[in-house]
Design a protein around this motif. Sequence first.
Motif, short mmCIF file in Angstrom:
data_model
loop_
_atom_site.label_atom_id
_atom_site.label_comp_id
_atom_site.label_asym_id
_atom_site.label_seq_id
_atom_site.Cartn_x
_atom_site.Cartn_y
_atom_site.Cartn_z
N ASP A 1 -3.49 4.53 3.52
CA ASP A 1 -3.94 2.72 3.42
C ASP A 1 -3.63 1.75 2.98
O ASP A 1 -3.11 1.04 2.04
CB ASP A 1 -5.81 3.43 2.34
CG ASP A 1 -6.70 2.74 2.18
OD1 ASP A 1 -7.84 3.05 3.19
OD2 ASP A 1 -6.87 1.56 2.42
N SER A 2 -4.49 0.97 3.89
CA SER A 2 -3.35 -0.48 3.70
C SER A 2 -3.37 -0.77 2.36
O SER A 2 -3.38 -2.17 1.97
CB SER A 2 -4.56 -1.54 4.86
OG SER A 2 -5.72 -1.52 4.62
N GLU A 3 -4.48 -0.44 1.60
CA GLU A 3 -5.03 -1.22 0.58
C GLU A 3 -4.02 -0.48 -0.71
O GLU A 3 -4.69 -1.07 -1.73
CB GLU A 3 -6.54 -1.24 -0.29
CG GLU A 3 -8.01 -1.37 0.65
CD GLU A 3 -7.22 -2.55 0.67
OE1 GLU A 3 -7.91 -3.32 -0.09
OE2 GLU A 3 -8.03 -3.50 1.87
N ALA A 4 -3.47 0.63 -0.44
CA ALA A 4 -2.52 1.55 -1.43
C ALA A 4 -1.91 0.34 -1.93
O ALA A 4 -1.14 -0.34 -1.07
CB ALA A 4 -2.31 2.27 -0.69
N SER A 5 -0.81 0.90 -2.81
CA SER A 5 -0.89 0.17 -3.09
C SER A 5 1.34 0.25 -3.05
O SER A 5 1.73 -0.60 -3.06
CB SER A 5 -0.11 0.76 -5.10
OG SER A 5 0.72 1.73 -5.20
N LYS A 6 1.46 1.04 -2.41
CA LYS A 6 2.79 1.52 -1.85
C LYS A 6 2.72 0.41 -0.09
O LYS A 6 3.69 1.37 0.68
CB LYS A 6 3.56 2.40 -1.80
CG LYS A 6 3.64 2.82 -3.61
CD LYS A 6 4.83 2.02 -3.84
CE LYS A 6 4.95 2.15 -5.79
NZ LYS A 6 5.98 0.97 -6.24
N PHE A 7 2.24 -0.10 0.07
CA PHE A 7 1.28 -0.03 1.95
C PHE A 7 2.24 -0.93 2.40
O PHE A 7 3.19 -1.56 1.88
CB PHE A 7 0.16 -1.36 1.39
CG PHE A 7 0.09 -1.50 3.11
CD1 PHE A 7 -0.55 -0.92 4.34
CD2 PHE A 7 -0.28 -2.90 3.71
CE1 PHE A 7 -0.40 -1.20 5.33
CE2 PHE A 7 -0.01 -3.26 5.01
CZ PHE A 7 -0.51 -2.97 5.27
N HIS A 8 2.35 -0.61 3.04
CA HIS A 8 3.95 -0.57 4.40
C HIS A 8 4.15 -0.95 5.21
O HIS A 8 3.26 0.23 5.51
CB HIS A 8 5.39 -0.16 3.76
CG HIS A 8 6.46 -0.89 4.70
ND1 HIS A 8 6.86 -1.02 5.58
CD2 HIS A 8 7.03 -1.49 3.81
CE1 HIS A 8 7.89 -1.67 6.16
NE2 HIS A 8 8.46 -1.31 5.15
N PRO A 9 3.19 -2.16 6.25
CA PRO A 9 2.39 -2.35 7.45
C PRO A 9 2.99 -1.59 8.92
O PRO A 9 2.32 -0.90 9.71
CB PRO A 9 2.71 -4.00 7.23
CG PRO A 9 4.09 -4.25 6.80
CD PRO A 9 3.49 -3.56 5.25
#
Length: 444
Positions: free
Chosen positions: A136-144
Amino acid sequence: MDQFIITSVLCGLLVIVMLVTLLYNVFEKEGRAIIVSLLSLVVVSVIYSVLYYINHTLINLIFNVSLTIFFVVLLLPIRNFGHNMTVPEKRIDERKTMFARMVLEPGSDRYNEFYKNNPDMIPLDEKFRSKPGLLDSEASKFHPLGFRAADASFFAIDRYKPFVDGEPNPIKEDLTDLDVSNFIKSWAVKLGAVEVGICELKDYHWYSTIGRGEEYGKEVDDSHKYAIAFSVEMDKDMVDAAPTTSIIMESAQQYLESGKIAIQIAQFIRSLGYNARAHIDGNYRLVCPLVGRDAGLGEIGRMGLLMNEKTGPRHRLAVVTTDLSLKTDRKKSNPAIEHFCSICKKCADVCPSAAISKNDREIIDGVERWQINSEACFTYWCQVGTDCGQCIRVCPFSHPDNLYHKMIRLLINNSVLFQYFALKMDDIFYGRRPKAKKTPKWVN
Ligand code: SF4
Ligand code: SF4
C-alpha cells in the motif's frame, strides 16, 4: 620438540583460518565481519609477539596444550541433539490461515460467515485491517517502483492459475518410477530449483477445506499419492535489505520462479497421461513446509519456515502432486538444525512484532514445534507494506552456500559444542541483531 615451534605452527594455522575468513567476508561484503576478522588477526599477532618476547617453555606449553584441547573438543562428534519427529493429528482448515483471512472482503458473504463462525478472530484481524496493508502507498516502507514491481510479479503469478490443474493425456506412458523420478528431479534443478525431493502424501499434508479462490469452502481433493517438493533460492542481497522493498520484490519473484517450475512439471506429468497439480503461491491445497520436510528438504525451524542445509530459510517452496507412481526419497532427518534453533533465537530477538517464540518447542495439535504468532507478524507486514523477512535475513543458516559456510554447517551437524561456538562467532562477526544492509542500488 621446542614448544615455541609448536606455538608458531598453531598461530600460523590460526592466521590462515582468519585470513580465509577475512577473504570470504570481503567477498560477501560483510562490513562488521571484515573489521572483526582484522581485529582477530591483530590479537593473534599480539599474542604471538608476546610469547616470542617472553620465550618461556612452560608458558608456551600451557598455550599450546590449551589451544589444542579447545579445538579438538570442538571437533569431537558429540551428536546428542535430541530429536522427536512428530506429525500433526489433524488437517488445517485453509480458511483459518492468515493468508486466507487477509483476502476476505469486508462486508462480503464470505467475510460475514467466517467471522460469525470465528468471532475470536475479529479483534486479531481488526489489528491488521487498521494498518495500510501489503504494497500500500501509505505503508511505511512504500517505494513507488519497488512496490509496483512486486505487484507486477504477483500479477504474473495470478496468470498461472488456470494452468495449475488440467486434464491428462488420454494415452498413458508406461514408465519406471525410478527413471521418471530422476528425470523430474534433475530437470527441476536445471530449471532453477536448489533442492528437490519426493515423498508419499499423508493425510496431515492436506488442508481440510479450501480457503481461497473460486473453490472457497470446498473439501480438498486429496486423491494424489505423491508429491514433488522443491525450493528456489532468494537472492541474498535482496534479503539483506529486509524489511525494505527489496524483500517483497524478491519474495514475489521467487514465488513466480517456483510457480513456473511447478506448472512445467505438472504439465509434463499430465502429458505422460497422469493427473498432476501445481501448488503455487496463493493456490495451495496442502501445507508446503510439511511436504518439503517429509520429502527430505530440511526441518521446520523456530520461525516456522522450512530450513534446508543450503539456503536455510532463504528460499521459496512449491509442490507438485500427482498420481504418477514415483520413487520417494528417504527423509534425511537433521536434528542438528532443530537443536541449533533451540539455542540460537536470533530471529526471535530481531522480530519487530515479537511473533517468534523464545520458548522451547511445545506440543500443538499433536506436533512438537514452535508456534509463531501469525497475526502479529502479518500486522507488521501491513504496517510496512512488505513481507518483512528480517527473521530470514538474520538467520545464521541464510549465509551463502559457499565452501566456507558449508564447512561450518558440516561442523554444526557434527557437534553440539561446536553449535554453541558457531553461534557465538555468528553473534561476534555479524552481530546479535544485525542491521539491515542498504537496498541494492539499482532498486533505489
Ligand atoms: S535465526 Fe536461529 S533460531 Fe531462528 S530459525 Fe534461524 S537458526 Fe533457528
Ligand atoms: S517476517 Fe518479520 S514480523 Fe514476521 S516473524 Fe519474521 S521478523 Fe517477525
